[in-house]
Design an enzyme around this catalytic site. Structure first.
Site, PDB file in Angstrom:
ATOM      1  N   PHE A 226     -67.298  67.347 -13.478  1.00 57.49           N
ATOM      2  CA  PHE A 226     -66.744  66.671 -14.660  1.00 57.49           C
ATOM      3  C   PHE A 226     -65.227  66.547 -14.461  1.00 57.49           C
ATOM      4  O   PHE A 226     -64.436  67.001 -15.290  1.00 57.49           O
ATOM      5  CB  PHE A 226     -67.042  67.439 -15.960  1.00 57.49           C
ATOM      6  CG  PHE A 226     -68.490  67.783 -16.183  1.00 57.49           C
ATOM      7  CD1 PHE A 226     -69.354  66.852 -16.739  1.00 57.49           C
ATOM      8  CD2 PHE A 226     -68.993  69.038 -15.849  1.00 57.49           C
ATOM      9  CE1 PHE A 226     -70.694  67.165 -16.969  1.00 57.49           C
ATOM     10  CE2 PHE A 226     -70.323  69.359 -16.073  1.00 57.49           C
ATOM     11  CZ  PHE A 226     -71.182  68.421 -16.634  1.00 57.49           C
ATOM     12  N   ASP A 247     -67.909  63.210 -10.885  1.00 57.21           N
ATOM     13  CA  ASP A 247     -67.960  62.653 -12.236  1.00 57.21           C
ATOM     14  C   ASP A 247     -69.014  61.545 -12.237  1.00 57.21           C
ATOM     15  O   ASP A 247     -69.276  60.924 -11.199  1.00 57.21           O
ATOM     16  CB  ASP A 247     -66.599  62.077 -12.647  1.00 57.21           C
ATOM     17  CG  ASP A 247     -66.419  62.011 -14.162  1.00 57.21           C
ATOM     18  OD1 ASP A 247     -65.646  62.828 -14.708  1.00 57.21           O
ATOM     19  OD2 ASP A 247     -67.066  61.160 -14.798  1.00 57.21           O
ATOM     20  N   SER A 248     -69.612  61.289 -13.394  1.00 62.69           N
ATOM     21  CA  SER A 248     -70.623  60.226 -13.457  1.00 62.69           C
ATOM     22  C   SER A 248     -69.968  58.866 -13.679  1.00 62.69           C
ATOM     23  O   SER A 248     -70.628  57.838 -13.595  1.00 62.69           O
ATOM     24  CB  SER A 248     -71.616  60.520 -14.579  1.00 62.69           C
ATOM     25  OG  SER A 248     -70.932  60.634 -15.804  1.00 62.69           O
ATOM     26  N   ALA A 275     -73.859  65.376 -13.115  1.00 64.93           N
ATOM     27  CA  ALA A 275     -73.592  66.784 -12.800  1.00 64.93           C
ATOM     28  C   ALA A 275     -74.882  67.584 -12.709  1.00 64.93           C
ATOM     29  O   ALA A 275     -75.017  68.456 -11.843  1.00 64.93           O
ATOM     30  CB  ALA A 275     -72.683  67.372 -13.873  1.00 64.93           C
ATOM     31  N   ASP A 295     -66.215  71.429 -16.536  1.00 63.64           N
ATOM     32  CA  ASP A 295     -65.484  71.019 -17.746  1.00 63.64           C
ATOM     33  C   ASP A 295     -66.202  69.840 -18.404  1.00 63.64           C
ATOM     34  O   ASP A 295     -65.680  68.718 -18.439  1.00 63.64           O
ATOM     35  CB  ASP A 295     -64.038  70.649 -17.374  1.00 63.64           C
ATOM     36  CG  ASP A 295     -63.201  70.319 -18.601  1.00 63.64           C
ATOM     37  OD1 ASP A 295     -63.590  70.708 -19.719  1.00 63.64           O
ATOM     38  OD2 ASP A 295     -62.152  69.657 -18.446  1.00 63.64           O
ATOM     39  N   CYS A 335     -65.684  72.374 -24.820  1.00 56.87           N
ATOM     40  CA  CYS A 335     -64.783  71.878 -25.865  1.00 56.87           C
ATOM     41  C   CYS A 335     -65.548  71.577 -27.146  1.00 56.87           C
ATOM     42  O   CYS A 335     -65.047  70.897 -28.029  1.00 56.87           O
ATOM     43  CB  CYS A 335     -64.039  70.634 -25.383  1.00 56.87           C
ATOM     44  SG  CYS A 335     -65.146  69.306 -24.889  1.00 56.87           S
TER      45      CYS A 335
HETATM   46  N1  SAH Z   1     -61.857  68.036 -16.265  1.00 56.92           N
HETATM   47  C1  SAH Z   1     -61.140  66.919 -16.821  1.00 56.92           C
HETATM   48  C2  SAH Z   1     -61.710  66.436 -18.120  1.00 56.92           C
HETATM   49  C3  SAH Z   1     -63.199  66.175 -18.119  1.00 56.92           C
HETATM   50  S1  SAH Z   1     -63.777  65.161 -19.413  1.00 56.92           S
HETATM   51  C4  SAH Z   1     -59.677  67.309 -16.996  1.00 56.92           C
HETATM   52  O1  SAH Z   1     -59.352  68.481 -16.950  1.00 56.92           O
HETATM   53  O2  SAH Z   1     -58.851  66.416 -17.163  1.00 56.92           O
HETATM   54  C5  SAH Z   1     -65.458  65.059 -19.088  1.00 56.92           C
HETATM   55  C6  SAH Z   1     -65.842  64.156 -17.940  1.00 56.92           C
HETATM   56  O3  SAH Z   1     -67.241  64.334 -17.735  1.00 56.92           O
HETATM   57  C7  SAH Z   1     -65.649  62.659 -18.174  1.00 56.92           C
HETATM   58  O4  SAH Z   1     -64.830  62.139 -17.159  1.00 56.92           O
HETATM   59  C8  SAH Z   1     -67.050  62.050 -18.084  1.00 56.92           C
HETATM   60  O5  SAH Z   1     -67.088  60.816 -17.375  1.00 56.92           O
HETATM   61  C9  SAH Z   1     -67.795  63.108 -17.301  1.00 56.92           C
HETATM   62  N2  SAH Z   1     -69.247  63.200 -17.539  1.00 56.92           N
HETATM   63  C10 SAH Z   1     -69.907  63.092 -18.702  1.00 56.92           C
HETATM   64  N3  SAH Z   1     -71.224  63.335 -18.527  1.00 56.92           N
HETATM   65  C11 SAH Z   1     -71.402  63.592 -17.198  1.00 56.92           C
HETATM   66  C12 SAH Z   1     -72.515  63.929 -16.388  1.00 56.92           C
HETATM   67  N4  SAH Z   1     -73.738  64.056 -16.920  1.00 56.92           N
HETATM   68  N5  SAH Z   1     -72.311  64.139 -15.074  1.00 56.92           N
HETATM   69  C13 SAH Z   1     -71.086  64.025 -14.534  1.00 56.92           C
HETATM   70  N6  SAH Z   1     -69.998  63.722 -15.254  1.00 56.92           N
HETATM   71  C14 SAH Z   1     -70.143  63.499 -16.568  1.00 56.92           C
END
Ligand code: SAH
Length: 391
Positions: A226, A247-248, A275, A295, A335
């Site tokens: 993420f 990331d997705s 993820a 995250d 969060c």
């Molecule tokens: N770690 C980052 C913030 C993450 S926000 C920082 O510190 O700045 C959450 C992220 O998860 C987003 O970019 C979103 O695209 C991604 N996301 C959401 N669902 C997901 C999934 N199932 N698999 C992978 N990524 C995902």
């Protein structure tokens, strides 16, 4: 007179220090959307002044418990106080939160600073009506190059406010380069997530790199799941041999790739995947890492989502624990306000038990200090960041 009378329960809630009063806790109210109203109990005793919005489930947001005018000077004083608090934090970053809504005494108003620019999120009709005071104060206190309203947050819908993104003052570029400790990154002010970045993770980004860099097993392979635009990756890549950002979203990874280049790092790879699938595949394949960062977005947006959210948090944490080398570090975040620290602790415990690993807590962290928490407003505490170590 613009006034609202609260039920016994509403008055008790107001007295407890919570600023939100729900529609069902109001017996009588006069005023229009966006007015400031005088709040009283049924005996006519004064409880405070509040932002009023009959369209919103949260119909009143108490803004002061003093009998004082809510005018331009009032907003200015609250904003100066917010600025002084940030100044006292000695923040080593050019992007941070200047006003954190209720926790800075201005319900429904978020002001994020990105270098010479400010980005506002407005989730209160009363604040929206008084934006000119806020803009004037920002101009006077900081002389910014530009101020942008990012009006695409879900809270606007609940307030009956239309979605819009507009420049309120000066000029605002698509994105701006800011720094966070030793890392630099491009924040997408107009189209990026939130107001451009996950500022609430600022201190955790730095802390994670510290723990990973000092890990007994060494900081070889790091998996940042993420990743979004590389919030953790940019810092971890300075101490690790390699980092894989996952990331997705293709847009997120494009941003991460650009930020990695900006920092002249050459040890980062990018993987577009879900993820859940990736963590399962990697653990089934017997891959190992010296650190994993999780995250995810808020899995529990409402209380009703809690059961499914707990399952999802457990799944990713269980897989991540299995992936860790001995002495490896797991940085696990949530969060979701509704997913409490206790629930997260229980979920992590259950994941460790199923993974058959001994996991030691190095530190329980929360949101960066420029996102203050008020004890009587539990919603102001939402971010959790567990730094764990695999024995
Ligand atoms: N770690 C980052 C913030 C993450 S926000 C920082 O510190 O700045 C959450 C992220 O998860 C987003 O970019 C979103 O695209 C991604 N996301 C959401 N669902 C997901 C999934 N199932 N698999 C992978 N990524 C995902």
């Amino acid at each position: 007179m613009r006034a609202a009378v609260l039920t016994k329960r509403g008055a008790a809630r107001a007295r407890s220090g919570h600023p939100w009063i729900y529609r069902s806790d109001i017996t009588d109210a006069t005023g229009d959307v966006g007015d400031v109203v005088r709040v009283m109990d049924r005996a006519g005793r004064f409880l405070g002044h509040a932002f009023y919005n009959p369209k919103s489930e949260i119909t009143l947001r108490i803004v002061t418990r003093e009998d004082e005018p809510i005018d331009a000077a009032f907003f200015r004083a609250r904003m100066q106080k917010a600025r002084d608090y940030r100044a006292s934090l000695d923040i080593d970053a050019s992007a941070y939160r200047m006003v954190h809504a209720e926790a800075d005494g201005i319900p429904g108003l978020v002001i994020d600073c990105y270098g010479e620019y400010f980005v506002l999120q407005v989730g209160s009709a009363a604040v929206e009506e008084r934006l000119s005071w806020i803009i004037a104060t920002l101009e006077d206190l900081f002389a910014p190059t530009g101020i942008l309203l990012r009006g695409d947050s879900p809270s606007r819908k609940r307030e009956g406010l239309v979605a819009k993104t507009e420049v309120l003052s000066g000029e605002v570029p698509e994105s701006v380069v800011v720094h966070e400790g030793p890392a630099r990154y491009n924040a997408g002010l107009r189209a990026g997530q939130k107001t451009g970045s996950f500022l609430d993770q600022r201190e955790n980004h730095l802390a994670a790199a510290r723990y990973i860099g000092e890990a007994k097993g060494g900081a070889g392979r790091v998996l940042d799941v993420f990743s979004y635009a590389g919030g953790f990756t940019l810092h971890a890549a300075r101490v690790a041999e390699t980092v894989e950002a996952v990331d997705s979203s293709g847009d997120a990874l494009e941003r991460a790739r650009a930020n990695v280049e900006l920092n002249k790092l050459s040890n980062v790879t990018f993987t577009r995947a879900s993820a859940f699938d990736l963590l399962r595949e990697r653990s089934d394949a017997g891959e190992t890492y010296d650190a994993v960062i999780l995250d995810p977005p808020a899995f529990a947006k409402t209380k009703r989502d809690l059961r499914g959210a707990a399952r999802a948090y457990k799944e990713i944490n269980l897989r991540a624990m299995k992936l860790l080398n001995p002495d490896g570090i797991l940085v696990s975040c949530s969060c979701s306000y509704h997913f409490s620290r206790e629930l997260m602790q229980e979920t992590l415990r259950s994941a460790a038990s199923d993974a058959g690993r001994v996991i030691r807590v190095r530190e329980w962290r929360d949101q960066a200090l420029d996102h203050p928490q008020v004890l009587t407003i539990p919603e102001t505490s939402y971010l959790k960041c567990a730094v764990l170590e695999c024995l």
